[in-house]
Design a protein around this motif. Structure first.
Motif, mmCIF file in Angstrom:
data_model
loop_
_atom_site.group_PDB
_atom_site.id
_atom_site.type_symbol
_atom_site.label_atom_id
_atom_site.label_comp_id
_atom_site.label_asym_id
_atom_site.label_seq_id
_atom_site.Cartn_x
_atom_site.Cartn_y
_atom_site.Cartn_z
ATOM 1 N N ARG A 1 8.798 -0.221 1.506
ATOM 2 C CA ARG A 1 8.747 -0.016 0.053
ATOM 3 C C ARG A 1 10.137 -0.157 -0.556
ATOM 4 N N PRO B 1 5.399 1.785 5.330
ATOM 5 C CA PRO B 1 6.606 2.521 5.726
ATOM 6 C C PRO B 1 7.617 2.591 4.582
ATOM 7 N N ARG B 2 8.350 3.664 4.562
ATOM 8 C CA ARG B 2 9.340 3.884 3.508
ATOM 9 C C ARG B 2 10.333 2.734 3.418
ATOM 10 N N ASP C 1 0.839 -1.187 0.000
ATOM 11 C CA ASP C 1 0.000 0.000 0.000
ATOM 12 C C ASP C 1 0.879 1.243 0.000
ATOM 13 N N SER C 2 0.340 2.331 -0.519
ATOM 14 C CA SER C 2 1.116 3.573 -0.590
ATOM 15 C C SER C 2 1.471 4.122 0.788
ATOM 16 N N ASP C 3 0.706 3.739 1.810
ATOM 17 C CA ASP C 3 1.020 4.233 3.151
ATOM 18 C C ASP C 3 1.944 3.294 3.934
#
Length: 162
Positions: free
Chosen positions: A124, A120-121, A116-118
């Motif tokens: 990703r 954590p960095r 998901d885009s939310d």
């Protein structure tokens, strides 16, 4: 029929969203389907939430995901098996592509993962590091894979030694 097998252990936070996504995807492609949650001795509301979502719950006490997936598959009635982790959301596109692959003669497969885009960095970033090698070695993520039941049974299911 497609049997979605969802192994679960204390997944009350994630399971309702995962089950809703499976229902939505299967209905969107017009599939005859069932969902079997293999509840592996959860101590939270996992089994109750699964039942509320209208799915069959198989209670096991393995504490080992391969055995739990196998138990779920044994309880399933479909000729196509789709294994989905309880923290995974599937889409109609991915289920449609999986069924098309099986209809075209594949015995099984998987798909690439997206967070998901939310997320954590760091998650990703880690995913980007993992996807390339997985593509290079033709590997699928363990959170979603599919196969024909006859092939699954012929190989004896998941290796329960690990």
């Amino acid at each position: 029929m497609i049997s979605f097998v969802v192994p679960a252990y204390n997944e009350e936070r994630c399971l309702p969203v995962a089950l809703a996504a499976i229902h939505e995807a299967a209905r969107a492609i017009g599939a005859d389907y069932e969902i079997v949650v293999a509840d592996d001795a959860s101590t939270d509301a996992t089994a109750a939430l699964a039942r509320e979502a209208g799915v069959r719950v198989v209670s096991v006490a393995n504490r080992q995901i391969s055995k739990t997936r196998n138990d779920g598959a044994r309880a399933a009635a479909g000729d196509h098996l789709v294994f989905v982790d309880a923290d995974t959301r599937v889409s109609a596109n991915v289920v449609r592509a999986a069924m098309a692959a099986l209809e075209a003669g594949a015995v099984g497969g998987g798909c690439e993962v997206a967070f998901d885009s939310d997320a954590p960095r760091w998650a990703r970033w880690m995913l980007r590091c993992v996807v390339g090698p997985m593509r290079a070695f033709n590997l699928a993520a363990g959170c979603f894979f599919y196969c024909r039941r006859d092939a699954f049974e012929r190989v004896g299911g998941f290796d329960e030694r690990h």
